[in-house]
Structures are given as structure tokens and as C-alpha cells.
Write a protein that holds these residues in place. Structure first.
Motif, PDB file in Angstrom:
ATOM      1  N   ALA A 161       5.526  -0.794   1.555  1.00 60.04           N
ATOM      2  CA  ALA A 161       5.591   0.626   1.925  1.00 60.04           C
ATOM      3  C   ALA A 161       4.461   1.401   1.251  1.00 60.04           C
ATOM      4  O   ALA A 161       3.834   2.266   1.877  1.00 60.04           O
ATOM      5  CB  ALA A 161       6.953   1.202   1.548  1.00 60.04           C
ATOM      6  N   ARG A 162       4.173   1.081  -0.019  1.00 65.08           N
ATOM      7  CA  ARG A 162       3.114   1.799  -0.753  1.00 65.08           C
ATOM      8  C   ARG A 162       1.754   1.596  -0.086  1.00 65.08           C
ATOM      9  O   ARG A 162       0.933   2.509  -0.021  1.00 65.08           O
ATOM     10  CB  ARG A 162       3.012   1.301  -2.204  1.00 65.08           C
ATOM     11  CG  ARG A 162       4.166   1.621  -3.144  1.00 65.08           C
ATOM     12  CD  ARG A 162       4.301   3.083  -3.474  1.00 65.08           C
ATOM     13  NE  ARG A 162       5.156   3.749  -2.494  1.00 65.08           N
ATOM     14  CZ  ARG A 162       6.504   3.655  -2.441  1.00 65.08           C
ATOM     15  NH1 ARG A 162       7.152   2.938  -3.322  1.00 65.08           N
ATOM     16  NH2 ARG A 162       7.191   4.282  -1.514  1.00 65.08           N
ATOM     17  N   VAL A 163       1.501   0.357   0.384  1.00 70.83           N
ATOM     18  CA  VAL A 163       0.211   0.070   1.043  1.00 70.83           C
ATOM     19  C   VAL A 163       0.049   0.983   2.269  1.00 70.83           C
ATOM     20  O   VAL A 163      -1.006   1.589   2.487  1.00 70.83           O
ATOM     21  CB  VAL A 163       0.140  -1.423   1.460  1.00 70.83           C
ATOM     22  CG1 VAL A 163      -1.077  -1.689   2.340  1.00 70.83           C
ATOM     23  CG2 VAL A 163       0.107  -2.324   0.230  1.00 70.83           C
ATOM     24  N   MET A 164       1.125   1.109   3.044  1.00 73.21           N
ATOM     25  CA  MET A 164       1.041   1.944   4.255  1.00 73.21           C
ATOM     26  C   MET A 164       1.017   3.431   3.905  1.00 73.21           C
ATOM     27  O   MET A 164       0.360   4.218   4.583  1.00 73.21           O
ATOM     28  CB  MET A 164       2.187   1.597   5.206  1.00 73.21           C
ATOM     29  CG  MET A 164       2.004   0.214   5.828  1.00 73.21           C
ATOM     30  SD  MET A 164       3.254  -0.195   7.054  1.00 73.21           S
ATOM     31  CE  MET A 164       4.580  -0.791   6.010  1.00 73.21           C
ATOM     32  N   GLU A 165       1.722   3.798   2.830  1.00 76.97           N
ATOM     33  CA  GLU A 165       1.682   5.204   2.382  1.00 76.97           C
ATOM     34  C   GLU A 165       0.261   5.594   1.987  1.00 76.97           C
ATOM     35  O   GLU A 165      -0.185   6.718   2.245  1.00 76.97           O
ATOM     36  CB  GLU A 165       2.591   5.401   1.172  1.00 76.97           C
ATOM     37  CG  GLU A 165       3.841   6.172   1.499  1.00 76.97           C
ATOM     38  CD  GLU A 165       4.607   6.551   0.255  1.00 76.97           C
ATOM     39  OE1 GLU A 165       4.041   7.206  -0.632  1.00 76.97           O
ATOM     40  OE2 GLU A 165       5.786   6.168   0.177  1.00 76.97           O
ATOM     41  N   ALA A 166      -0.439   4.664   1.329  1.00 82.03           N
ATOM     42  CA  ALA A 166      -1.831   4.940   0.931  1.00 82.03           C
ATOM     43  C   ALA A 166      -2.674   5.195   2.180  1.00 82.03           C
ATOM     44  O   ALA A 166      -3.539   6.086   2.200  1.00 82.03           O
ATOM     45  CB  ALA A 166      -2.385   3.763   0.134  1.00 82.03           C
ATOM     46  N   CYS A 167      -2.420   4.431   3.215  1.00 81.36           N
ATOM     47  CA  CYS A 167      -3.172   4.609   4.468  1.00 81.36           C
ATOM     48  C   CYS A 167      -2.857   5.966   5.098  1.00 81.36           C
ATOM     49  O   CYS A 167      -3.761   6.662   5.573  1.00 81.36           O
ATOM     50  CB  CYS A 167      -2.835   3.464   5.418  1.00 81.36           C
ATOM     51  SG  CYS A 167      -3.781   3.501   6.942  1.00 81.36           S
ATOM     52  N   LEU A 168      -1.568   6.332   5.064  1.00 84.13           N
ATOM     53  CA  LEU A 168      -1.202   7.655   5.597  1.00 84.13           C
ATOM     54  C   LEU A 168      -1.946   8.747   4.837  1.00 84.13           C
ATOM     55  O   LEU A 168      -2.457   9.700   5.425  1.00 84.13           O
ATOM     56  CB  LEU A 168       0.311   7.874   5.492  1.00 84.13           C
ATOM     57  CG  LEU A 168       1.192   7.097   6.481  1.00 84.13           C
ATOM     58  CD1 LEU A 168       2.668   7.421   6.246  1.00 84.13           C
ATOM     59  CD2 LEU A 168       0.821   7.419   7.931  1.00 84.13           C
TER      60      LEU A 168
END
Ligand code: FMN
Length: 215
Positions: A144-151
Motif C-alpha cells: 500500500a505504501r508503494v502505491m501511496e507514494a505514487c499517488l
């Protein structure tokens, strides 16, 4: 106003696809236009670390990344979903995340020599969907953190995240009505944020102070 859902699983109709669709349905129920894209059906090569994008913000690799980036930046809401593959997001999602990170985050060098990252984009909202089978929640949170960083790189504040364990075969998630409802609610929170509620400092939707993260 539009919400784009980006699915990192290579399986159309798989668990991630279904949950991202549910988030989009929640947003759609509040009048937002929605579109879903499967990364596995696009050609998005991994980042080459050539840094040609450093000043221009434009990646030099000529593939489907550019059209997808344009769609994401043209959206008020972005939903990123991926299953866990060996402790992190899928290769398809990671290629997208890296390309966004390299091209859309500006490196600013101060006169002191200090280097800082500066967001090129702001003003959007996002939801993350991360799923796995038997891995612990701590590892799923990493996805989730990896995708949050992308967001964040895309200028989207994460208003909610849907974390789901014990999903394996295509169709498993359809036997879990609580997860389907959870994802739908995440879409509703996304719509509320886009429509002006925003988020408080904890990333919760201001119109729904009881909102919590995870399942
Ligand atoms: C190559 C590969 C690696 C995987 N690694 C993990 C893992 O590290 N932890 C886990 O819990 N599940 C793992 N899985 C299981 C998937 O996360 C799970 O089957 C998920 O439901 C697939 O999502 P989808 O239906 O959206 O394709 C892996 C599956 C594949 C194909």
C-alpha cells in the motif's frame, strides 16, 4: 469530474480488478465519471534511470506510459490496485510507479547544495487497494505504501486504503461481501473528498470522521 482505476494484476476479472471496480462503483454512485485500465494490457517498460526526464518531466521511452499518465493527470481521483507478488506490488505496477516517480518528481538544488524533491502536481485524491493471500498485514501495508507514494507523485492525497488478505483464485473476492462493501465505501469517500470535503491531517475524509484505514 473523472476517477481512473489502475489495476496492477495481470488477471482481468481477478480479485484486484473486482475490488478496484467496486471502488469505482462507489465513486460512480455519487455522479463521478469512471474509467478502468489494466496495466497488463498496456506496454509500460521499466524505468531506465537515464534521467532524461529530469528537466522536462517527460520520459523518453515511447510506450503506453504517456497516454496513461495524461489520463491520470486529467482525473480528479486515482485508484491504484495491486496484488502482492513476493512481498511487493506486481512488476506491472512497479514499472508504472517508477516511471511516475522518475519523471513527475522534480529535484531542486538549493544554493546551499541541498537537494530536495518537489511535487509537480497537487489537488487530486486517491484510494489504494492492496491484496494478498497468506502474507502478514505488515507486508501488505508495504504494498500500500508503494502505491501511496505514487499517488503522492501524481498529486493525489490518499483518502482511504482497502487491504485484503486470504485471496487467491479468480473469483475469491466475490465470496467476501464485506470486502466488496468496504471497497464501495472507499469509492464513496473518494467522491466526497473530490466533491469538496477534502481530508483531515490523518488522511481521513472530512465528511466521514469515523473513517478508518484497512479492513
Ligand atoms: C508470482 C506471484 C507471487 C505472489 N506472491 C505472494 C506473496 O508474496 N504473498 C501473498 O500473500 N500472496 C502472493 N501471491 C498471491 C496473490 O497475491 C493472490 O493470488 C492475489 O489474489 C492475486 O490477485 P489477482 O486475483 O488480482 O490477480 C503471489 C502470486 C503470484 C502469481
Amino acid at each position: 469530474m473523472k476517477v481512473i482505476g489502475i489495476v496492477g494484476s495481470p488477471r482481468r476479472g481477478g480479485n484486484t480488478d473486482v475490488l478496484v471496480e467496486q471502488v469505482l462503483a462507489g465513486a460512480g454512485a455519487h455522479g463521478l465519471e469512471t474509467e478502468k485500465v489494466l496495466l497488463g494490457e498496456l506496454e509500460i517498460a521499466p524505468c531506465r534511470a537515464c534521467y532524461s526526464c529530469a528537466d522536462s518531466g517527460r520520459c523518453v521511452i515511447g510506450d503506453d506510459f504517456h497516454a496513461l499518465l495524461e489520463k491520470a493527470l486529467g482525473s480528479a481521483g486515482i485508484v491504484l490496485g495491486s496484488p502482492m507478488y513476493v512481498g511487493t506490488v506486481t512488476a506491472q505496477m512497479k514499472a508504472f510507479v517508477d516511471r511516475v516517480d522518475c519523471s513527475q518528481v522534480e529535484l531542486v538544488r538549493a544554493s546551499t547544495g541541498e537537494v530536495r524533491f518537489r511535487r509537480r502536481h497537487r489537488g487530486r485524491f486517491g484510494v489504494v487497494v492492496a491484496i494478498c493471500d497468506l502474507s502478514p498485514l505488515s507486508e501488505l501495508r508495504h504494498c500500500a505504501r508503494v502505491m501511496e507514494a505514487c499517488l503522492r507523485d501524481l498529486g493525489a492525497d490518499t483518502v482511504d486504503e482497502v487491504l485484503a488478505q486470504r485471496l487467491s483464485d479468480v473469483g475469491d473476492v466475490r465470496k467476501r461481501p464485506e470486502l466488496l462493501a468496504r471497497a464501495f465505501r472507499a469509492g464513496e469517500r473518494l467522491a466526497a473528498a473530490i466533491r469538496g470535503g477534502g481530508t483531515d491531517e490523518r488522511g481521513r475524509c472530512a465528511e466521514d470522521p469515523g473513517a478508518h484505514r484497512g479492513v
